[in-house]
Every structure is written in C-alpha cells, then in structure tokens.
Design a protein around this motif. Structure first.
Motif, mmCIF file in Angstrom:
data_model
loop_
_atom_site.group_PDB
_atom_site.id
_atom_site.type_symbol
_atom_site.label_atom_id
_atom_site.label_comp_id
_atom_site.label_asym_id
_atom_site.label_seq_id
_atom_site.Cartn_x
_atom_site.Cartn_y
_atom_site.Cartn_z
ATOM 1 N N ARG A 224 26.987 27.608 50.933
ATOM 2 C CA ARG A 224 27.690 28.855 51.077
ATOM 3 C C ARG A 224 27.203 29.779 50.178
ATOM 4 N N PRO A 225 26.861 31.127 50.882
ATOM 5 C CA PRO A 225 26.071 32.224 50.009
ATOM 6 C C PRO A 225 27.280 32.598 48.746
ATOM 7 N N THR A 226 26.277 33.238 47.719
ATOM 8 C CA THR A 226 27.259 33.938 46.699
ATOM 9 C C THR A 226 28.061 35.253 47.239
ATOM 10 N N PRO A 227 29.255 35.241 47.139
ATOM 11 C CA PRO A 227 29.976 36.405 47.646
ATOM 12 C C PRO A 227 29.967 37.627 46.726
ATOM 13 N N SER A 228 29.922 38.980 47.377
ATOM 14 C CA SER A 228 29.910 39.812 46.361
ATOM 15 C C SER A 228 31.292 40.664 46.354
ATOM 16 N N TRP A 229 32.187 40.473 47.420
ATOM 17 C CA TRP A 229 33.527 40.863 47.453
ATOM 18 C C TRP A 229 34.293 39.255 47.574
ATOM 19 N N ALA A 230 35.587 39.343 46.832
ATOM 20 C CA ALA A 230 36.308 38.168 46.826
ATOM 21 C C ALA A 230 37.992 38.399 46.827
ATOM 22 N N LEU A 231 38.613 37.638 47.654
ATOM 23 C CA LEU A 231 40.159 37.506 47.365
ATOM 24 C C LEU A 231 40.358 36.641 46.225
ATOM 25 N N SER A 232 41.138 37.085 45.238
ATOM 26 C CA SER A 232 41.407 36.367 44.148
ATOM 27 C C SER A 232 42.930 36.574 44.001
ATOM 28 N N GLY A 233 43.785 35.522 44.228
ATOM 29 C CA GLY A 233 45.265 35.738 44.164
ATOM 30 C C GLY A 233 45.675 37.049 44.828
ATOM 31 N N ASP A 234 46.297 37.744 44.118
ATOM 32 C CA ASP A 234 46.738 39.054 44.664
ATOM 33 C C ASP A 234 45.881 40.366 44.443
ATOM 34 N N HIS A 235 44.509 40.057 44.291
ATOM 35 C CA HIS A 235 43.620 41.074 44.006
ATOM 36 C C HIS A 235 42.195 41.006 44.956
ATOM 37 N N VAL A 236 41.645 42.047 44.999
ATOM 38 C CA VAL A 236 40.377 42.019 45.475
ATOM 39 C C VAL A 236 39.248 42.370 44.442
#
Length: 412
Positions: A224-236
């Motif tokens: 898995r590559p290191t993401p620069s954007w992420a979904l975290s709960g109810d936030h981006v």
C-alpha cells in the motif's frame, strides 16, 4: 466554439447536428434519452468526433466498478466553482454516450466524464485528460466482464506514461497496481469494505497480507502506498494535514469516500477542499439513486446495488431493523445474465428485517436467502411487496435494470 482556435470541421458539425436530431427523435418516440443512439450516429459520421469535442476542455475521467456516477456528479459540482462544466450526468458511460454529452458542451471549460471500466483506456487516448480518478475494481457482470486482474492489467498498460494526474484509491490493491505505471499519482486513502477480489497479489500472484487497514504482498514487496489524501471519519485530510468536514445529503461511508476522491480531483484544478466539499452538499440524488419517493402510502428509499461490493456497502447504510427491505434482481443484458454473484453477498446482514423479493430472478434470490436463514416473502411485483409492508420507510435495493423498472413504476 467558445475559446477554441480550432473550430469543429464541417464534417464534425454535421455529425453533431445529426446525432442531436436522432437523439431528439428517440426521445419523442419514448425510447429513453437518445444519448447513446445519437452518439453512435455522430461517431459513424465522424469517427474522431470524441477527440474533437474534448480538445477545448480540461477533462477528468472517472472509472470504477462502483461509485462512478455519484463521484462524477460530485466532481462536476465541485468544479463549477472554477467554470462551466459538461458531464455525462445520466451515466451513459461508453464512447457513444460520452460523445453525446460532450456535444452539448461547446461553452464548457471542464469535462467530467464517467467511463465504463472496459472503455477507459480508449477514451483516455481520445480525450487527453488532465486527471483520471480510479476508485475501485471488483467482480461485476460475470458473464461478460474480464476477470478483475485482467481489467487492472488493461488499465496499467493503457495508462502507462499517461500525462494525466491519476487520483487513485490506495486501499484497493488492484487500483494501486493499475495506477503504478503512471508517473503522476495522487493516492487517496478512501477505504475498501469489500476485499474478496484482492487476496492475491496482482503483481506476482502471492498471498496478500492485510493487517488492519494496511496491505502488502509478503512475496514480492508490493504494498500500500502512503496516501496524500485520506477519508478520516467525517473529514477529508488534505496533503497539508488539514481536516475538512464532509457534509453530504447522500448516505453512507462509500459516498464519504467518493467525496474524498472528488476533493482530491478538485484540488488538481485549483478548487480548495473547503469550496469543493461545500458544493458537494448540493447533490441530493444521482439518477434516482437515494431518492425517497411516496408510493402507496409508504416512503420508499431507492438504492442501486449491482454486485457484491455494492450490496455490502448498501447494507451498511440502510435503517436498522425492523425497517422492511424489498430486494429486486434482474439478469438482463445490462445486468449481466449470470446471477452466481448472489452467493458472494452476505445476506445475514439483513437478519431482523422483514424482506420481500421481486424481479425477474426473484427465485434465484429466494434460494440464496433461504440458505442464509433469512425470513422473506416472494412477491409478484412492487405493488404487492409494498402492501405487505407497514406504513413508513421501506428500503428498496435493486440491481441495474430492476432499478430502472422501479423508477418507472413509482414515477421517478
């Protein structure tokens, strides 16, 4: 054509005019939107029309097994903050339908185009996209779709060296493998609830290790590559570590994931996450999906689920028991005629819900539910199923053509 130093050739203009005329005739005859037949006629008259129509646009292509139509709609809404957008919002996602959509976009700055997975490479070659969003790959239409790894390989080879920014889901190993041949990838941690199509390494065939939310191949090191954007709960979470709240009218975790990918795409075009996410709130329903309609004194919520991954996500967003659930499955051409995928869906998640079963293949589904120990009734049609349910909310889940049948019946 606005802003275009190289106007359409006379042949291209004739093709556009003829396509629009055929589409209008098809609509007048009550045969649907006419976009596909209109596009086919236009492409017959000018085989290079798609490329000509795209040449003045900053194009984004969106492809996946699930979530293409909704994500296309979210991106289009976000990019309207930066200029006029043309999009195939109704989901006609093969070259003819895409050509029809772009023919109506002479004044647009951006083209946001949903593309069927099998046509992605060809459409990318024709439209020279600035951005391509790759969301997920899973089994679908088993009688005619290539095995998922073959589809990923087609993407990997066809997008190799692409100049486009690829916005790709870091949590789907097949998508990561497909996108890794491109020099410019933005990885998004969008999540992956359905994992059953990615237990073997697409690179070497080894067994994937999946500790927690991570994944890697113990044999070749593909990981898995290191993401620069992420979904975290109810936030981006953006690449700077800032958290932006997601406020959607669309339900479920999958749509938050779609919003995270859409925010990453919007940023490629200079639209800030806050602006992009605020605009996405405008989207209430997508081609009838998630609509709540009044029918026979009940509130029916219409949910589309076409394959095991889609059904799993849909089960996660329905109201808790004892909310009644109506399930409808067809196996016509657009659905794929092989219903063996029903055995891959975990129907025990519906325990406690009264279930009614309708559709062309209701008996296939009934056998599957019986094996899963579910309580259900087989009904002849929607009207009969609804009458068996008490007043109030009913969740209605259908695959593709069954969903279209439902929309016609409820006048949606």
């Amino acid at each position: 054509m606005a802003g275009n130093s190289d106007p359409l050739t006379p042949r291209a203009k004739l093709a556009v005019t003829a396509g629009k005329a055929v589409a209008a005739a098809s609509r007048a005859a009550g045969r649907g939107s006419g976009s596909v037949i209109g596009g086919r006629v236009a492409l017959k008259l000018d085989p290079d029309l798609l490329a000509r129509l795209a040449q003045h646009l900053d194009v984004t292509l969106v492809s996946a097994t699930n979530g293409k139509t909704t994500t296309t709609r979210l991106i289009a809404e976000a990019l309207k903050a930066a200029g006029p957008v043309v999009s195939n919002a109704l989901g006609a996602n093969m070259p003819a339908g895409i050509t029809s959509a772009l023919a109506g976009g002479a004044e647009a700055k951006f083209g946001v185009i949903e593309v069927d997975e099998k046509y992605l490479v060809g459409v990318a070659q024709a439209t020279d996209p600035k951005c391509i969003a790759l969301l997920n790959l899973s089994r679908d239409q088993l009688d005619r779709a290539a095995e998922t790894r073959m589809l990923a390989e087609n993407w990997r080879e066809g997008l190799s060296g692409s100049k486009a920014v690829i916005v790709a889901n870091a949590d789907d190993p097949l998508v990561v493998w497909a996108a890794s041949s491109s020099p410019n990838v933005l990885w998004v941690a969008a999540g992956q609830m359905w994992k059953d199509d990615a237990w073997s390494c697409p690179s070497c065939g080894g067994v994937m290790q999946r500790p927690g939310d991570d994944w890697f191949c113990g044999e070749c090191g593909f990981r898995r590559p290191t993401p620069s954007w992420a979904l975290s709960g109810d936030h981006v979470l953006d690449p700077h570590g800032s958290a932006w709240p997601i406020h959607l009218q669309l339900p479920g975790r999958a749509n938050k994931a779609n919003a995270a990918s859409s925010a990453a795409v919007a940023a490629v075009f200079g639209v800030p996450p806050q602006v992009a996410l605020e605009r996405m709130y405008q989207v209430q329903a997508v081609a009838g999906r998630y609509d709540v309609v009044q029918f026979e004194g009940r509130d029916l919520r219409l949910l589309l689920a076409k394959n095991p991954a889609g059904w799993l996500e849909t089960f996660s967003l329905i109201d808790p028991p004892p909310t009644p659930v109506i399930l409808s499955v067809n196996a016509r051409g657009a659905d794929g005629t092989d219903t063996s995928w029903l055995w891959d869906v975990d129907y025990t998640r519906l325990t406690g819900h009264p279930i009614c079963v309708i559709g062309d293949r209701k008996l296939d589904l009934a056998v599957r539910l019986e094996v899963a120990n579910q309580q259900f009734q087989v009904c002849d049609n929607l009207d009969q199923a609804v009458q068996l349910c008490p007043p109030g909310r009913i969740e209605v889940i259908a695959n593709y053509t069954a969903f279209q049948d439902l929309r016609r019946r409820v006048g949606n």
